[in-house]
Every structure is written in C-alpha cells, then in structure tokens.
Design an enzyme around this catalytic site. Structure first.
Site, PDB file in Angstrom:
ATOM      1  N   THR A 279       0.827  -1.189   0.000  1.00  0.00           N
ATOM      2  CA  THR A 279       0.000   0.000   0.000  1.00  0.00           C
ATOM      3  C   THR A 279       0.872   1.254   0.000  1.00  0.00           C
ATOM      4  OG1 THR A 279      -1.693  -1.206   1.164  1.00  0.00           O
ATOM      5  CG2 THR A 279      -1.659   1.161   1.529  1.00  0.00           C
TER       6      THR A 279
ATOM      7  N   VAL B 228     -12.808  -5.205   1.436  1.00  0.00           N
ATOM      8  CA  VAL B 228     -12.311  -3.828   1.508  1.00  0.00           C
ATOM      9  C   VAL B 228     -11.541  -3.660   2.812  1.00  0.00           C
ATOM     10  CG1 VAL B 228     -12.985  -1.401   1.654  1.00  0.00           C
ATOM     11  CG2 VAL B 228     -14.205  -2.946   0.101  1.00  0.00           C
ATOM     12  N   GLY B 229     -10.373  -3.049   2.735  1.00  0.00           N
ATOM     13  CA  GLY B 229      -9.554  -2.841   3.931  1.00  0.00           C
ATOM     14  C   GLY B 229      -9.634  -1.422   4.441  1.00  0.00           C
TER      15      GLY B 229
ATOM     16  N   VAL C  20      -2.565  -4.926   7.948  1.00  0.00           N
ATOM     17  CA  VAL C  20      -3.733  -5.794   7.848  1.00  0.00           C
ATOM     18  C   VAL C  20      -4.982  -4.960   8.133  1.00  0.00           C
ATOM     19  CG1 VAL C  20      -4.830  -7.880   8.711  1.00  0.00           C
ATOM     20  CG2 VAL C  20      -2.332  -7.743   8.588  1.00  0.00           C
ATOM     21  N   GLY C  21      -5.714  -4.654   7.070  1.00  0.00           N
ATOM     22  CA  GLY C  21      -6.761  -3.641   7.139  1.00  0.00           C
ATOM     23  C   GLY C  21      -7.826  -3.899   8.184  1.00  0.00           C
TER      24      GLY C  21
END
Ligand code: ASP
Length: 345
Positions: free
Chosen positions: A217, A246-247, A270-271
């Site tokens: 990211t 979705v994170g 880790v979302g």
C-alpha cells in the site's frame, strides 16, 4: 497474521512545506534483491519530488499528497494502482482515500476496477463536496441535525455529499471525471510508452490472503506553507483477498485522517485490524488529548496488534513534528522538506 516484532519508530521535525510518503509495511521478501531495493527507493524519491513540484506550483497540501501517491501508483512497483495485487479470482480491486485537514472534507473509493489512479478517484469523490465547506455552520443546513452547538466550529461540507463510493459507482465517477483507465495504462506499458514492471502478482485461486510479503500500500501526508495538513492512501488490498473485500485504506478514520488542529495519518497493514482499532482516529484523539505523537502512534499500533494485525504508519503535525512507525520487518518510507530528503526501507 500477527507480528511479535518490536515497533520501529522514527521521528523529528520538518519545516513547512513538508511531505512524507510510505510504500507499505511487511516482510518485503523482494528486498533480498538489491536492484529491487534501489528501484523501490527511487520510486519513493520520485514521489517526494513530484509532491514537491506540486507544492511549488499550487502550495496545497491535498494536491501534493494526492500527486505523490499517484506517482507511487504509476510506478507499478507497489501494491497500488498499476501494481495492485490480485484477488483470489485474479482481478484488480483497488481502495483509496484522501482527506483535507483544513476543511475536514474527505473522499474515498473501494473495490474500484476502472481507474489507473484510485487516489485521483478518491479526490474526485471529495470534490463532490460543495465548495463552501470551510468552517461552515453545516449543521444548521443539514436537515434533521438540529442547530449547531454554539461556539463550536463545524467542519465538513455544508450539504450532504457521498464520502465513499464502491465498485461501479467509483468506476463511473472516475470515468466521468476524465481520469486515465487501468486498461489504458496497461496498454501504454505493453507498448513501452510507460516505464515499469508487470501489474501485480497473481494469487493462487482460493489461497488465503497473504500478509504483505512484498512492498505494499502507498500513502502520503503533507503540510503546506499555510499550515494545512492532508493525507492520502491507496492500495490493491491483500493479495488473494476474496472479491469485494475492503480494507482500511478506503476507510477515513482507519487508514487515512487529516485535521489541521491535530495530525495527518496514512496507515498500512492488515486492514481489518486497523479498522477494528479505529487506527487513524485513535492517533488523532490521543494527539488532541495532548499525547506526544510517538506515544500516540505506538498506543494505536498496540491496539492493531491486539486485533491480530500488524503494519505501520506515517504521521505529520501542523508544527512539522513527524513520525513513522512499523511493527513489521520493514516499511518503505521517506520524507522531505526544503533542507533534507530521506528515503528508507
Ligand atoms: N491496508 C491494506 C489493506 O488491508 C493492505 C496493506 O496496507 O498492505 O487492504
């Protein structure tokens, strides 16, 4: 997906204008290759240089943060934009968010497949906000919200507007805004018009989402010469994630936050754990309560660990105080002001 590694923390003071970027936190197995490390460092440096040019042209924190992130998306080296990881079904689904610390205006997209630069699509969502957003007595104009609290500055836009657009809605807005499509950029890469590598790393079908074993990211936080903050984050998610997952990178208050009175934050990791921790809001709240920035970040990342996650973040305050933190083996990061440029992995 936990990490028992001690947090690495770096902090200091930059003078405005100032810009920080990150290219994800993780195990970074790819860094065993020195050439790869050099390419990633060059990518971070180019993003800082692009943001700097935007500062010089526009003087605006939001534009500088967005263009720094768009540059990282364009490299194809990070898990964002052109370099996005693939879902378990071999598709690209991207998330991004932006926030303007001056007005409290934010925009985000999730599970977007069309735009080559999801961060610009997130900016397009933010721009759906009416232009008279600064410190407006918004509550008085919002039906059902009652009168504004006396003596309190109300932030955000005066009229309702969407903050987060998903899937087809995000794709349509990106197209209508005239942004470049992922297909067009891939064609340009294939034709040699754009430098860089392949798009993403295909995940084995049905494989569990992988912890960030490659650079990930991307994000930026910016402070302009007028003391305004902004933040932007963009991701292809976790490699092998199920379609529709979705994170935190799309969630304002989790992966992204900016408020001129406190701090700008962009997170990576880790979302799910960052969402459960309310990570960026938690940092904001601590800073607002008088907690030092390093301690605020460490306390928030502790809550991420308690939620079975790991990762890192960059943060910048209106005073120029900045900090980076990660609890993984590595995090790609960099910062610059008029005096120094630093890039590290
Ligand atoms: N936070 C991103 C997500 O969960 C992934 C990452 O930062 O590596 O989608």
């Amino acid at each position: 997906m936990t990490s028992s590694l001690p947090f690495v923390q770096e902090s200091g003071n930059l003078s405005a204008p100032a810009l920080m970027v990150h290219g994800g936190a993780g195990t970074f197995e790819r860094l065993r290759d020195e050439g790869e490390r050099a390419r990633l460092e060059a990518g971070l440096a180019t993003a800082l240089a692009t943001g700097w040019i935007v500062f010089e042209r526009t003087g605006a924190a939001l534009e500088a943060a967005v263009e720094a992130v768009a540059t990282l998306e364009d490299t194809g080296l990070f898990n964002a934009g052109r370099g996005s990881a693939l879902t378990s079904e071999g598709m690209v689904e991207t998330d991004a968010s932006v926030m303007d610390g001056a007005t409290g205006t934010a925009g985000a997209v999730c599970a977007a497949t069309w735009p080559a630069n999801p961060v610009r699509a997130a900016l397009a969502v933010a721009r759906l906000a009416p232009s008279d957003t600064t410190s407006s007595p918004a509550a008085s104009r919002r039906p059902g919200l009652g009168a504004p609290v006396p003596g309190r500055t109300v932030r955000g836009s005066a009229a309702w507007h969407p903050l987060l657009l998903a899937g087809a809605g995000a794709d349509r807005l990106a197209e209508a805004t005239g942004l470049t499509s992922m297909t067009a950029i891939r064609r340009a890469v294939a034709g040699g018009a754009v430098a860089g590598g392949a798009v993403g790393a295909p995940a084995a079908h049905g494989a569990p989402p992988q912890e960030h074993d490659s650079p990930g990211t991307v994000g930026a936080v910016a402070l302009d010469g007028d003391g305004h903050l902004a933040a932007a984050t963009s991701t292809g998610g976790l490699a092998g994630q199920p379609p529709g997952r979705v994170g935190d990178s799309a969630i304002v208050g989790a992966g992204t936050w900016a408020d001129d009175s406190t701090v700008a934050v962009s997170a990576t990791g880790v979302g799910e754990a960052f969402i459960l921790a309310g990570f960026a809001h938690r940092v904001d709240w601590s800073v607002r309560s008088g907690v030092d920035l390093d301690a605020a970040l460490a306390a928030a990342l502790d809550v991420v660990s308690l939620n079975n996650g790991s990762g890192g973040a960059i943060a910048l305050m209106p005073s120029g105080r900045f900090a980076a933190i990660f609890g993984t083996r590595a995090m790609a990061r960099g910062w610059r002001d008029a005096r120094e440029v630093v890039v590290r992995i």
